[in-house]
Scaffold this active site. Structure first.
Site, PDB file in Angstrom:
ATOM      1  N   ASP A 128       0.831  -1.200   0.000  1.00 24.30           N
ATOM      2  CA  ASP A 128       0.000   0.000   0.000  1.00 24.30           C
ATOM      3  C   ASP A 128       0.866   1.251   0.000  1.00 24.30           C
ATOM      4  O   ASP A 128       1.517   1.566   0.997  1.00 24.30           O
ATOM      5  CB  ASP A 128      -0.928  -0.002   1.216  1.00 24.30           C
ATOM      6  N   ASP A 335      -1.208   6.199  -7.017  1.00 26.89           N
ATOM      7  CA  ASP A 335      -1.549   5.168  -6.038  1.00 26.89           C
ATOM      8  C   ASP A 335      -1.555   3.798  -6.698  1.00 26.89           C
ATOM      9  O   ASP A 335      -2.228   3.596  -7.714  1.00 26.89           O
ATOM     10  CB  ASP A 335      -2.915   5.480  -5.422  1.00 26.89           C
TER      11      ASP A 335
END
Length: 459
Positions: A128, A335
């Site tokens: 992440d 992201d």
């Protein structure tokens, strides 16, 4: 009587000893420098898409990713709202037994395998780039979700130790509590997923090939004893690669990392590199753009997007649409855990209209795909579908040109082709579909990110 001053021979010996001590201080021992081995050569880790083992079409995988991505976008916006609210109000010191739960992104799209402890035990974890904390489920669990490997048991590791409330990493937590001088944490991921436990220190081992492995001591991580893992059941926990002090990147004191994501409908693994950037044979000049900082959300990687082109047409979008606002809203983040890209509503509408204008197919109106803009493919094989030949993101100093497969997804079963992008309110995100077959290099020290289009399964 002996002279109080050293003789010439003893003086020389004293000088040599002093020089040796100085060299020892400047050049750490091999056991210490082992934790800096990542600087000299990158450590390669395989990444697996969370849906890679499932028998899904590309559109079905995309639909799964959209559900995760929409929830992730909502959590990002919640974080922005919370950060804005907290900055406008005075902070109230917590009591030693008070523990609040800040909301984080979590639930990324890719899994990596690493080893924890001495002797090392292997565990899968979610990667992440939108959060910082590293954590895994730990025994004894008061409440743990089912994971594919045995739960980490600290009592069988000789290198395990709890972190005290006075440790720097405990101070770096947005919210913590103290019990018997052990630093406790609670992280909530906004969808009823959370991890609750204490901070600890361990030896982490990276790399699946033993001859290329690197072991790093004293990595701080969350030992989760109470965890609810909605969407995390393929992993034992999560590895944060954000810009904050708790992240793996910060703790390694290694400013560089890279990843290269293969197409989501391929069985080939993607790759994460920790350390110096990998060399790509035949690579052209890197497309490098500065990273921006948002004081309200310092962990995110913000990009300076100045405009977008569809085919040869530059969209009429004021670049201020992509600015980070004073309250921390807006801006564009890159992201790895969000599947499709999201653009602020005004920018997305301009993009959508231009796609319709440049495509020679009728718009397919249905909610079945989960995407906002789809086109009905011709049933006659002699008819040729025409889509925009390219999509270009104009970043400061870098024009990232994407081929059709990085923004159009076709599904033969429903005979449609869809734009793999959506609209958002405020925050814009460069998702992983748009990043596929691009080596993305992050340099946290230089505050840059660079793009190197390449075939990721050939690295």
């Amino acid at each position: 009587m002996a002279s109080p001053f050293p003789s010439s021979s003893s003086s020389s010996l004293f000088t040599l000893v002093a020089l040796f001590v100085l060299l020892f201080l400047v050049h750490p021992s091999s056991s210490t420098s082992r934790s800096r081995a990542l600087i000299r050569s990158p450590i390669r880790l395989n990444l697996h898409h969370v849906d890679s083992a499932k028998n899904l079409t590309k559109l079905e995988r995309l639909q799964h990713g959209i559900k995760r991505g929409e929830a992730r976008l909502q959590r990002f916006n919640s974080m922005i709202l919370a950060a804005s609210s907290s900055s406008s109000s005075s902070s109230i010191p917590q009591s030693s037994d008070q523990l609040e739960a800040p909301v984080y992104a979590g639930r990324g799209a890719y899994l990596l395998t690493l080893s924890i402890g001495t002797p090392p035990k292997s565990y899968p974890a979610v990667l992440d780039t939108g959060s910082d904390l590293i954590w895994t489920q730990c025994k004894p669990c008061s409440q743990c979700y089912n994971q594919p490997t045995p739960i980490f048991d600290p009592k069988y590791s000789s290198s395990f130790s709890k972190l005290s409330c006075s440790s720097n990493l405990c101070s770096a937590l947005p919210s913590s509590s103290c019990h018997k001088n052990t630093c406790n944490y609670l992280y909530s991921y906004g969808d009823y997923s959370f991890t609750k436990g204490f901070l600890a220190s361990e030896t982490f081992t990276f790399g699946e090939d033993k001859k290329d492995q690197a072991s790093v001591k004293n990595i701080g991580f969350g030992c989760g004893e109470d965890n609810e893992g909605d969407g995390l059941d393929q992993a034992s926990g999560l590895v944060g690669l954000g810009r904050g002090p708790l992240s793996l990147v910060s703790q390694l004191e290694e400013p560089k990392f890279s990843y290269c994501l293969t197409s989501m409908d391929e069985s080939a693994t993607s790759t994460l590199f920790l350390g110096s950037f990998p060399h790509v044979k035949g690579s052209k000049e890197l497309l490098t753009t500065p990273l921006l900082q948002n004081p309200a959300l310092s962990s995110f990687y913000y990009l300076p997007l100045e405009g977008i082109s569809v085919g040869e047409t530059r969209l009429d979008i004021d670049k201020s649409v992509f600015y980070i606002k004073e309250d921390g809203s807006g801006g564009v983040i890159i992201d790895s855990g969000t599947t499709i890209s999201y653009l602020e509503q005004e920018a997305y509408e301009a993009l959508k209209n231009e796609f319709i204008s440049q495509t020679n197919l009728p718009v397919y109106v249905s909610d079945s795909t989960g995407l906002d803009l789809c086109f009905a493919l011709p049933s006659d094989s002699s008819s040729q579908a025409k889509f925009p030949s390219k999509l270009v993101f104009h970043f400061t100093g870098a024009d990232l040109e994407l081929p059709t497969q990085n923004f159009m997804v076709a599904d033969s079963s429903s005979n449609v082709a869809c734009l793999a992008m959506g609209a958002s309110s405020g925050l814009s995100i460069l998702g992983n579909i748009q990043q596929q077959n691009v080596l993305v290099n992050y340099d946290v020290q230089m505050q840059t990110v660079s793009f190197d289009p390449t075939q990721c399964d050939a690295l």
